[in-house]
Design a protein around this motif. Sequence first.
Motif, short mmCIF file in Angstrom:
data_model
loop_
_atom_site.label_atom_id
_atom_site.label_comp_id
_atom_site.label_asym_id
_atom_site.label_seq_id
_atom_site.Cartn_x
_atom_site.Cartn_y
_atom_site.Cartn_z
N PRO A 106 8.96 -3.31 1.83
CA PRO A 106 8.06 -2.43 2.60
C PRO A 106 6.63 -2.98 2.64
O PRO A 106 6.06 -3.32 1.60
CB PRO A 106 8.12 -1.10 1.84
CG PRO A 106 9.45 -1.12 1.16
CD PRO A 106 9.70 -2.55 0.79
N GLY A 107 6.09 -3.10 3.84
CA GLY A 107 4.71 -3.55 3.99
C GLY A 107 4.49 -5.04 3.77
O GLY A 107 3.34 -5.49 3.77
N GLU A 108 5.54 -5.83 3.63
CA GLU A 108 5.34 -7.23 3.25
C GLU A 108 4.71 -8.06 4.36
O GLU A 108 3.96 -9.00 4.09
CB GLU A 108 6.66 -7.86 2.79
CG GLU A 108 6.45 -9.23 2.16
CD GLU A 108 7.66 -9.77 1.45
OE1 GLU A 108 7.56 -10.88 0.89
OE2 GLU A 108 8.72 -9.10 1.45
N PHE A 109 4.99 -7.74 5.61
CA PHE A 109 4.34 -8.48 6.71
C PHE A 109 2.83 -8.25 6.67
O PHE A 109 2.03 -9.19 6.79
CB PHE A 109 4.92 -8.06 8.06
CG PHE A 109 6.33 -8.51 8.28
CD1 PHE A 109 6.61 -9.77 8.76
CD2 PHE A 109 7.40 -7.66 8.00
CE1 PHE A 109 7.92 -10.19 8.98
CE2 PHE A 109 8.70 -8.07 8.20
CZ PHE A 109 8.97 -9.34 8.69
N SER A 110 2.43 -6.99 6.50
CA SER A 110 0.99 -6.68 6.42
C SER A 110 0.37 -7.26 5.16
O SER A 110 -0.78 -7.72 5.16
CB SER A 110 0.78 -5.16 6.44
OG SER A 110 1.21 -4.61 7.67
N LYS A 111 1.13 -7.26 4.06
CA LYS A 111 0.62 -7.84 2.82
C LYS A 111 0.36 -9.33 3.00
O LYS A 111 -0.67 -9.85 2.53
CB LYS A 111 1.61 -7.60 1.69
CG LYS A 111 1.11 -8.06 0.32
CD LYS A 111 2.10 -7.71 -0.77
CE LYS A 111 1.58 -8.12 -2.14
NZ LYS A 111 2.55 -7.77 -3.21
N ARG A 112 1.26 -10.02 3.68
CA ARG A 112 1.04 -11.45 3.92
C ARG A 112 -0.17 -11.66 4.84
O ARG A 112 -0.92 -12.62 4.66
CB ARG A 112 2.30 -12.08 4.52
CG ARG A 112 3.45 -12.17 3.52
CD ARG A 112 4.58 -13.04 4.02
NE ARG A 112 5.61 -13.19 2.99
CZ ARG A 112 6.55 -14.11 3.00
NH1 ARG A 112 6.63 -14.96 4.02
NH2 ARG A 112 7.42 -14.20 2.04
N ALA A 113 -0.34 -10.78 5.81
CA ALA A 113 -1.51 -10.89 6.67
C ALA A 113 -2.79 -10.75 5.85
O ALA A 113 -3.77 -11.48 6.06
CB ALA A 113 -1.47 -9.81 7.76
#
Length: 450
Positions: free
Chosen positions: A111-118
């Motif tokens: 959950p939220g990993e794409f935003s975390k990578r951003a």
Amino acid sequence: MPSLYAPVTICAIATAPGRGGVGVIRVSGRDLLPFAAALTGGKQPKPRYATYTDFYAADGQAIDNGLLLYFPGPNSFTGEDVLELQGHGGPVVLNMLLTRCLQLGARLAEPGEFSKRAFLNDKMDLAQAESVADLIDASSETAARSALKSLKGAFSNEIHVLVDELITLRMLVEATLDFPEEEIDFLKQADALGKLQTLRQRLQQVQATARQGAILREGMHVVLVGQPNVGKSSLMNALAGDDIAIVTDIAGTTRDTVREEIVIDGVPVHIIDTAGLRDTDDVVEKIGIERTWQAVERADVALVLVDSREGVTAEVEAILERIPPQLPRLFIYNKADLSGATIGMAEEDGRSVLRLSARTHAGVDLLKARLLELIGYSGASEGVFLARERHLDAIRRAAEHMELAHTDWEMVEIFAEELRLAQNALSEITGQFTPDDLLGVIFSRFCIGK
């Protein structure tokens, strides 16, 4: 902030569960052109162009057809190579396509990993990353517009200005520490105290705006309490504009908490209708009454309903004794249509009360306006950005450190340390200074695919 990732390729379904015309799978990682070729039978997608293609299983059979979009890093949402597979929105087809991505070496995104990578790849700061989730979860148009402001950096820009000014003031103070015999005179000449006061005033303005944004995001929880048959369910229906709760003349009709969300001036309001509070031997009603008190403990505002024909009785006083003293409350004298009382605010037995009729809806609009006043909401403006409780906490701590710096400014070492702590508190908002465990908590609350 430099990237902290040696990225593994991740993938997830980015559209909501269920059937739809279009379904999207997002993939992020490093060097994804071979991945795209294996998925499409050898096609090499052109960056930032939509490529119409079939998507193939390992045995060469087509799983689906649709559009493939390729965003090479660092010019992508995550800062890595990103693929978006846009196919048909059936759950079976999407799961088959997701399975194929896993076979090609990707793993399911957290959950939220794409935003975390951003965030970790410096594509956005932490406040902007959180606003992605807030924009998705927005429960009103006003909240959505404010979340978009935060996503575009309105909140972050305010914090960056404060941090930059704090750094400038800290540099001035640190420069005096090598000359202890001259430091006080130097700080006076440089008007360090005046600069700090200007900073504090600006922080107060940001705090006020953030508080309005937090109200827009979180809304408020309003609990209706009172004896049986005083009109709690009728008032809930009047506020909601629909027959949500069952209304009868039989006392004790409502035996459990009933919840409904409405929007007042852009603010989500969670209304909780509760069981009437009285002594009873009914086992089911006792459970409902216990749940009523649990709802009171979690509420932001309590509406204490009273029959305007009877006023505050001994039984109502007993209820008031159990309501937490710090909980804001508003006395509602209901059934004004039966008692002949004048609709509106009044003084009754030394209390400020609102007389209304839930049955005829007379006075309900006054109640809505009064609810916003109780939580300190002054209305959304163009400058309001969405904020979270952790943001307000960071701003409160920064304000406290600035106040201590102002008090002890002649003790230069303490002055410098309080300024440093104020800067660290504000930097937590944008993620420039953030413990790793806090990041885990923040992004775990995002939806899969973001």
